[in-house]
Design a protein around this motif. Structure first.
Motif, PDB file in Angstrom:
ATOM      1  N   ALA A   1       0.841  -1.205   0.000  1.00  0.00           N
ATOM      2  CA  ALA A   1       0.000   0.000   0.000  1.00  0.00           C
ATOM      3  C   ALA A   1       0.875   1.254   0.000  1.00  0.00           C
ATOM      4  CB  ALA A   1      -0.932  -0.006   1.217  1.00  0.00           C
ATOM      5  N   GLU A   2       1.959   1.219   0.749  1.00  0.00           N
ATOM      6  CA  GLU A   2       2.873   2.372   0.786  1.00  0.00           C
ATOM      7  C   GLU A   2       3.524   2.584  -0.587  1.00  0.00           C
ATOM      8  OE1 GLU A   2       4.551   5.739   1.883  1.00  0.00           O
ATOM      9  OE2 GLU A   2       3.042   4.632   3.027  1.00  0.00           O
ATOM     10  N   LYS A   3       3.915   1.502  -1.261  1.00  0.00           N
ATOM     11  CA  LYS A   3       4.486   1.623  -2.611  1.00  0.00           C
ATOM     12  C   LYS A   3       3.486   2.246  -3.573  1.00  0.00           C
ATOM     13  CE  LYS A   3       7.725  -2.249  -2.517  1.00  0.00           C
ATOM     14  NZ  LYS A   3       8.045  -3.566  -3.069  1.00  0.00           N
ATOM     15  N   ILE A   4       2.230   1.845  -3.450  1.00  0.00           N
ATOM     16  CA  ILE A   4       1.200   2.404  -4.330  1.00  0.00           C
ATOM     17  C   ILE A   4       1.005   3.891  -4.041  1.00  0.00           C
ATOM     18  CG2 ILE A   4      -1.248   2.303  -4.975  1.00  0.00           C
ATOM     19  CD1 ILE A   4      -1.096  -0.739  -4.415  1.00  0.00           C
ATOM     20  N   ARG A   5       1.048   4.279  -2.768  1.00  0.00           N
ATOM     21  CA  ARG A   5       0.939   5.710  -2.429  1.00  0.00           C
ATOM     22  C   ARG A   5       2.105   6.493  -3.031  1.00  0.00           C
ATOM     23  NH1 ARG A   5      -0.334   3.310   2.465  1.00  0.00           N
ATOM     24  NH2 ARG A   5      -2.558   3.357   2.872  1.00  0.00           N
ATOM     25  N   GLU A   6       3.312   5.915  -2.975  1.00  0.00           N
ATOM     26  CA  GLU A   6       4.471   6.573  -3.578  1.00  0.00           C
ATOM     27  C   GLU A   6       4.303   6.677  -5.099  1.00  0.00           C
ATOM     28  OE1 GLU A   6       7.875   4.305  -2.319  1.00  0.00           O
ATOM     29  OE2 GLU A   6       7.566   4.830  -0.214  1.00  0.00           O
ATOM     30  N   LEU A   7       3.776   5.623  -5.701  1.00  0.00           N
ATOM     31  CA  LEU A   7       3.506   5.670  -7.141  1.00  0.00           C
ATOM     32  C   LEU A   7       2.477   6.751  -7.467  1.00  0.00           C
ATOM     33  CD1 LEU A   7       3.459   1.933  -8.235  1.00  0.00           C
ATOM     34  CD2 LEU A   7       4.912   3.721  -9.145  1.00  0.00           C
ATOM     35  N   ASN A   8       1.461   6.878  -6.634  1.00  0.00           N
ATOM     36  CA  ASN A   8       0.468   7.932  -6.851  1.00  0.00           C
ATOM     37  C   ASN A   8       1.102   9.315  -6.807  1.00  0.00           C
ATOM     38  OD1 ASN A   8      -1.826   6.439  -7.390  1.00  0.00           O
ATOM     39  ND2 ASN A   8      -2.517   6.394  -5.257  1.00  0.00           N
ATOM     40  N   SER A   9       2.063   9.510  -5.910  1.00  0.00           N
ATOM     41  CA  SER A   9       2.768  10.799  -5.849  1.00  0.00           C
ATOM     42  C   SER A   9       3.535  11.040  -7.148  1.00  0.00           C
ATOM     43  CB  SER A   9       3.741  10.830  -4.671  1.00  0.00           C
ATOM     44  OG  SER A   9       3.038  10.800  -3.462  1.00  0.00           O
ATOM     45  N   LYS A  10       4.192   9.997  -7.663  1.00  0.00           N
ATOM     46  CA  LYS A  10       4.908  10.129  -8.936  1.00  0.00           C
ATOM     47  C   LYS A  10       3.932  10.407 -10.081  1.00  0.00           C
ATOM     48  CE  LYS A  10       9.051   7.326  -8.214  1.00  0.00           C
ATOM     49  NZ  LYS A  10       9.817   6.171  -8.729  1.00  0.00           N
ATOM     50  N   ILE A  11       2.794   9.743 -10.041  1.00  0.00           N
ATOM     51  CA  ILE A  11       1.784   9.959 -11.083  1.00  0.00           C
ATOM     52  C   ILE A  11       1.291  11.404 -11.038  1.00  0.00           C
ATOM     53  CG2 ILE A  11      -0.590   9.373 -11.775  1.00  0.00           C
ATOM     54  CD1 ILE A  11       0.107   6.434 -10.998  1.00  0.00           C
ATOM     55  N   GLU A  12       1.077  11.930  -9.851  1.00  0.00           N
ATOM     56  CA  GLU A  12       0.641  13.333  -9.734  1.00  0.00           C
ATOM     57  C   GLU A  12       1.691  14.281 -10.299  1.00  0.00           C
ATOM     58  OE1 GLU A  12      -0.225  13.671  -5.568  1.00  0.00           O
ATOM     59  OE2 GLU A  12      -2.292  12.949  -5.840  1.00  0.00           O
ATOM     60  N   ARG A  13       2.978  14.016 -10.005  1.00  0.00           N
ATOM     61  CA  ARG A  13       4.049  14.859 -10.561  1.00  0.00           C
ATOM     62  C   ARG A  13       4.085  14.735 -12.082  1.00  0.00           C
ATOM     63  NH1 ARG A  13       6.735  12.824  -6.143  1.00  0.00           N
ATOM     64  NH2 ARG A  13       8.028  11.429  -7.362  1.00  0.00           N
ATOM     65  N   PHE A  14       3.972  13.487 -12.577  1.00  0.00           N
ATOM     66  CA  PHE A  14       3.969  13.266 -14.019  1.00  0.00           C
ATOM     67  C   PHE A  14       2.807  14.014 -14.674  1.00  0.00           C
ATOM     68  CE2 PHE A  14       2.128  10.832 -17.551  1.00  0.00           C
ATOM     69  CZ  PHE A  14       3.171  10.916 -18.459  1.00  0.00           C
ATOM     70  N   ASN A  15       1.607  13.867 -14.130  1.00  0.00           N
ATOM     71  CA  ASN A  15       0.437  14.522 -14.710  1.00  0.00           C
ATOM     72  C   ASN A  15       0.573  16.042 -14.703  1.00  0.00           C
ATOM     73  OD1 ASN A  15      -0.714  12.042 -15.202  1.00  0.00           O
ATOM     74  ND2 ASN A  15      -2.129  12.115 -13.472  1.00  0.00           N
ATOM     75  N   SER A  16       1.298  16.573 -13.742  1.00  0.00           N
ATOM     76  CA  SER A  16       1.444  18.031 -13.669  1.00  0.00           C
ATOM     77  C   SER A  16       2.373  18.574 -14.751  1.00  0.00           C
ATOM     78  CB  SER A  16       1.933  18.462 -12.281  1.00  0.00           C
ATOM     79  OG  SER A  16       3.302  18.127 -12.110  1.00  0.00           O
ATOM     80  N   ILE A  17       3.262  17.728 -15.309  1.00  0.00           N
ATOM     81  CA  ILE A  17       4.170  18.232 -16.352  1.00  0.00           C
ATOM     82  C   ILE A  17       3.899  17.636 -17.730  1.00  0.00           C
ATOM     83  CG2 ILE A  17       6.018  18.757 -14.703  1.00  0.00           C
ATOM     84  CD1 ILE A  17       7.514  16.289 -15.806  1.00  0.00           C
ATOM     85  N   CYS A  18       3.079  16.599 -17.803  1.00  0.00           N
ATOM     86  CA  CYS A  18       2.786  15.966 -19.094  1.00  0.00           C
ATOM     87  C   CYS A  18       1.849  16.878 -19.884  1.00  0.00           C
ATOM     88  CB  CYS A  18       2.143  14.597 -18.886  1.00  0.00           C
ATOM     89  SG  CYS A  18       1.702  13.784 -20.440  1.00  0.00           S
ATOM     90  N   PRO A  19       2.296  17.366 -21.039  1.00  0.00           N
ATOM     91  CA  PRO A  19       1.465  18.306 -21.804  1.00  0.00           C
ATOM     92  C   PRO A  19       0.338  17.635 -22.585  1.00  0.00           C
ATOM     93  CG  PRO A  19       3.517  17.910 -22.968  1.00  0.00           C
ATOM     94  CD  PRO A  19       3.612  17.170 -21.656  1.00  0.00           C
ATOM     95  N   VAL A  20       0.332  16.312 -22.655  1.00  0.00           N
ATOM     96  CA  VAL A  20      -0.671  15.594 -23.438  1.00  0.00           C
ATOM     97  C   VAL A  20      -1.658  14.952 -22.464  1.00  0.00           C
ATOM     98  CG1 VAL A  20      -1.048  13.823 -25.195  1.00  0.00           C
ATOM     99  CG2 VAL A  20       1.090  15.134 -25.192  1.00  0.00           C
ATOM    100  N   VAL A  21      -2.835  15.534 -22.367  1.00  0.00           N
ATOM    101  CA  VAL A  21      -3.822  15.094 -21.379  1.00  0.00           C
ATOM    102  C   VAL A  21      -4.161  13.615 -21.555  1.00  0.00           C
ATOM    103  CG1 VAL A  21      -6.184  15.446 -20.557  1.00  0.00           C
ATOM    104  CG2 VAL A  21      -4.761  17.411 -21.125  1.00  0.00           C
ATOM    105  N   SER A  22      -4.243  13.145 -22.784  1.00  0.00           N
ATOM    106  CA  SER A  22      -4.625  11.753 -23.010  1.00  0.00           C
ATOM    107  C   SER A  22      -3.545  10.766 -22.553  1.00  0.00           C
ATOM    108  CB  SER A  22      -4.951  11.516 -24.486  1.00  0.00           C
ATOM    109  OG  SER A  22      -3.819  11.781 -25.287  1.00  0.00           O
ATOM    110  N   LEU A  23      -2.320  11.239 -22.289  1.00  0.00           N
ATOM    111  CA  LEU A  23      -1.242  10.362 -21.806  1.00  0.00           C
ATOM    112  C   LEU A  23      -1.104  10.388 -20.289  1.00  0.00           C
ATOM    113  CD1 LEU A  23       1.566  11.017 -24.440  1.00  0.00           C
ATOM    114  CD2 LEU A  23      -0.042   9.116 -24.324  1.00  0.00           C
ATOM    115  N   GLN A  24      -1.843  11.264 -19.643  1.00  0.00           N
ATOM    116  CA  GLN A  24      -1.765  11.332 -18.194  1.00  0.00           C
ATOM    117  C   GLN A  24      -2.328  10.055 -17.593  1.00  0.00           C
ATOM    118  OE1 GLN A  24      -3.533  15.073 -17.100  1.00  0.00           O
ATOM    119  NE2 GLN A  24      -1.794  16.219 -17.886  1.00  0.00           N
TER     120      GLN A  24
END
Length: 167
Positions: free
Chosen positions: A121-144
């Motif tokens: 569960a902790e690994k998944i929470r860390e992955l979610n944090s990475k996903i949030e960072r990725f989504n904040s800089i990914c310019p292509v909404v469909s790739l978020q």
């Protein structure tokens, strides 16, 4: 009409690459660039800029982060499968082992499984944090990427695991 945030970002990437000398002595320098692979997510006006960056061996940070995320997601999935296999083997070993150790071994197995679920569960929470960072800089909404619902994933995985009787 001013530049969009995305355009400013690309301009900055190109300028940084130029300053670092990444466009010096490139293969095909001074020759027309052929753009064979059409990226369906890339706006036409950005194709040449991305091709120049690619030819210079440079990837935007969000592309590198996407690769890292995909590796992390794959590793997390493998960890889950390995735990499931281990759990099944261990249960079989306990069931075929000496009866006097059955209750103790089941309690230990249950404890180990609960520990794995908490760590997973902790690994998944860390992955979610990475996903949030990725989504904040990914310019292509469909790739978020979608944020994972930790409690639901853990519950589903636990249900897929063999039951461990608590004695």
């Amino acid at each position: 009409m001013g530049l969009s945030n995305h355009e400013i970002y690309i301009e900055r990437l190109i300028r940084e690459a130029q300053e670092q000398g990444k466009f010096v002595n490139l293969a095909g320098q001074g020759m027309p660039q052929r753009i064979e692979d059409q990226n369906p997510y890339l706006a036409d006006e950005w194709r040449m800029a991305f091709k120049v960056l690619e030819n210079g061996g440079y990837s935007p940070p969000w592309i590198e982060m996407d690769k890292e995320l995909e590796n992390d997601l794959e590793r997390t999935y493998r960890d889950r499968l390995e735990h499931l296999r281990w759990l099944r083997r261990r249960l079989a070993d306990i069931k075929s082992g000496p009866i006097q150790y059955f209750a103790r071994d089941m309690r230990r197995l249950h404890s180990s499984h609960q520990h794995f679920l908490r760590a997973h569960a902790e690994k998944i929470r860390e992955l979610n944090s990475k996903i949030e960072r990725f989504n904040s800089i990914c310019p292509v909404v469909s790739l978020q990427k979608k944020i994972m619902i930790v409690d639901e994933l853990i519950r589903q995985f636990d249900l897929a695991c063999p039951a461990i009787p608590l004695l």
